[in-house]
Design a protein around this motif. Sequence first.
Motif, short mmCIF file in Angstrom:
data_model
loop_
_atom_site.label_atom_id
_atom_site.label_comp_id
_atom_site.label_asym_id
_atom_site.label_seq_id
_atom_site.Cartn_x
_atom_site.Cartn_y
_atom_site.Cartn_z
N LYS A 225 0.68 -1.35 0.10
CA LYS A 225 -0.13 -0.01 -0.15
C LYS A 225 1.00 1.27 -0.18
O LYS A 225 0.55 2.15 -0.77
N HIS A 226 1.92 1.21 0.85
CA HIS A 226 2.46 2.65 1.14
C HIS A 226 3.96 2.46 0.29
O HIS A 226 4.38 1.46 -0.03
N LYS A 227 4.51 4.14 0.01
CA LYS A 227 5.79 3.69 -0.44
C LYS A 227 6.90 3.28 0.62
O LYS A 227 6.77 3.54 1.90
N PRO A 228 7.60 2.31 0.13
CA PRO A 228 8.47 1.73 1.39
C PRO A 228 9.50 2.68 2.11
O PRO A 228 9.80 3.71 1.32
N VAL A 229 9.85 2.30 3.12
CA VAL A 229 10.98 2.99 3.78
C VAL A 229 12.19 1.84 3.96
O VAL A 229 11.96 0.83 4.55
N TYR A 230 13.22 2.26 3.54
CA TYR A 230 14.22 1.35 3.32
C TYR A 230 15.33 1.37 4.58
O TYR A 230 15.47 2.66 5.04
N PHE A 231 15.83 0.11 4.83
CA PHE A 231 17.00 0.23 5.96
C PHE A 231 18.25 0.43 5.07
O PHE A 231 18.53 -0.29 4.24
N LEU A 232 18.79 1.52 5.57
CA LEU A 232 20.00 1.90 4.83
C LEU A 232 21.25 1.58 5.60
O LEU A 232 22.31 1.26 5.07
N GLY A 233 21.08 1.32 6.78
CA GLY A 233 22.23 0.87 7.70
C GLY A 233 21.87 0.87 9.10
O GLY A 233 20.98 1.61 9.59
N GLY A 234 22.72 0.05 9.87
CA GLY A 234 22.49 -0.23 11.42
C GLY A 234 23.67 -0.74 12.07
O GLY A 234 24.24 -1.75 11.39
N ALA A 235 23.99 -0.43 13.01
CA ALA A 235 24.90 -0.89 14.23
C ALA A 235 24.48 -0.82 15.44
O ALA A 235 24.02 0.35 16.06
N GLY A 236 25.14 -1.69 16.31
CA GLY A 236 24.77 -1.57 17.93
C GLY A 236 25.92 -1.94 18.47
O GLY A 236 27.13 -2.27 17.93
N MET A 264 27.99 2.25 7.08
CA MET A 264 26.92 1.56 6.19
C MET A 264 26.08 2.35 5.17
O MET A 264 25.81 1.83 4.12
N ALA A 265 25.49 3.07 5.78
CA ALA A 265 24.39 3.78 4.98
C ALA A 265 25.14 4.87 3.96
O ALA A 265 24.24 5.06 3.05
N GLY A 266 26.32 5.12 4.06
CA GLY A 266 26.93 5.79 3.24
C GLY A 266 26.55 7.47 3.46
O GLY A 266 26.45 8.10 2.54
N ILE A 267 26.38 7.94 4.68
CA ILE A 267 25.84 9.19 5.06
C ILE A 267 26.85 9.78 6.16
O ILE A 267 27.57 9.28 6.62
N THR A 268 26.59 11.23 6.16
CA THR A 268 27.17 11.88 7.38
C THR A 268 26.14 12.59 7.97
O THR A 268 24.85 12.85 7.62
N ALA A 374 19.98 3.07 13.73
CA ALA A 374 19.39 2.72 12.50
C ALA A 374 19.40 3.88 11.45
O ALA A 374 18.67 4.98 12.13
N VAL A 375 19.66 3.70 10.31
CA VAL A 375 19.28 4.84 9.59
C VAL A 375 18.58 4.34 8.05
O VAL A 375 18.50 3.23 7.63
N LEU A 376 17.38 5.04 8.06
CA LEU A 376 16.11 4.78 7.23
C LEU A 376 16.30 5.97 6.21
O LEU A 376 16.56 6.90 6.29
N GLY A 377 15.85 5.57 4.89
CA GLY A 377 15.83 6.55 3.66
C GLY A 377 14.70 6.16 2.88
O GLY A 377 14.12 4.97 2.78
#
Length: 382
Positions: A225-236, A264-268, A374-377
């Motif tokens: 139904k909805h536009k998906p929200v992607y898991f871009l990166g995560g670490a603990g 992992m997500a390629g962001i700053t 977690a980084v979402l995009g």
Amino acid sequence: MTASSLRGKSTIVGIGTYGLGRAPGLSSMDLMAGATARAVADAGLQLKDIDGICGGTLYHMFPTLSMGEYLGIRPKWACSDMTGGSSFLSHLLQATMAIEAGLCTTVLIAYGSNLKQAGTFGIHELPTFEKVYGLMSPLPGYAMCAARHMYEYGTTRAQMAEVAVAARQWAQLHPDATMKAPLTIDDVLASPLVADPLSRLDCCLMSDGGAAVIVTSPDRAKALKHKPVYFLGGAGASWSREVSQIPDFCTTPTAECAPRAFEMAGITTTDVDVLQLYDAFTINVIMFLEDMRFCKKGEGGAFVSGGRIAPGGALPVNTNGGGLSFAHPGMYGLFTLIEATEQLRGNAGARQIADAEIAIAHGNGCTFSHEFTAVLGGANTL
């Protein structure tokens, strides 16, 4: 399979909450199930489509067994790894790995707690080296961290109060928030001290509530139904269990896990549009922003001042009101994922951050014991 190879390999396609605030007569499983029903409907799926389960409650020793039985699901894969309020963000990474490995296709991550009714966390484990002094966690431990931060860096109670005031201003924009009455810095400073230097209004709520998210592969998400929200990166990262073993009262394991999640997500930090941080206490937000390097260590108090993280500020933080004003049924982590998802979908209503593309959801376990970033995009970030 490597960490970087998991970027964009799962999506959040359904979200739901249930019974927030006070839910008389409902058990933790009832609240979990109510949130699950809403998340499944939000995704346009049915319970029979769920073949993986993660999650827990405050009260069940074998949570995924109880959850599966209660919901009538026999999962192919399950995980109930428990690190406190950060668990559910860690589950997102584990669900991503399970989906990518072909162990399952669609994972429910869910939580429920009737903490407001029960009046107790249901936790019977007392840390070995601290039990002679009584329960040191959570409140006394966080108070020690706040006091040390004040001593080391000159952080003030008024600066911590800015976090609570910003959260309340965001909560006033959310239809389901528990606390909406106007709040000022003076109100926070005047509220009773419960563990010096933390006042009652520096502390999160104790509420009932359930939360759930549905995670699946990008290919399956296309038909939903909805536009998906992607898991871009995560670490603990885990540094300690007991307050007495905290290596640095002014730094959390976020300083280790957030850089790995960002890599992992390629962001700053400059790419981030909105943050959802586990605000069990006001000091948490200040220390997390420092450890994520949005500001230098010791500058967090000044950084959050002047409405910077409030509506209209330069860095939107906890846009649902957080655990301080939205809800906090014992463990808050899953609610950070839900609010991040709403922001990236663009359906957060009056609190919507314009053109939000990258969101951080961050969970905290025990007393700065385990942290997970977690980084979402949105689709444009792939």
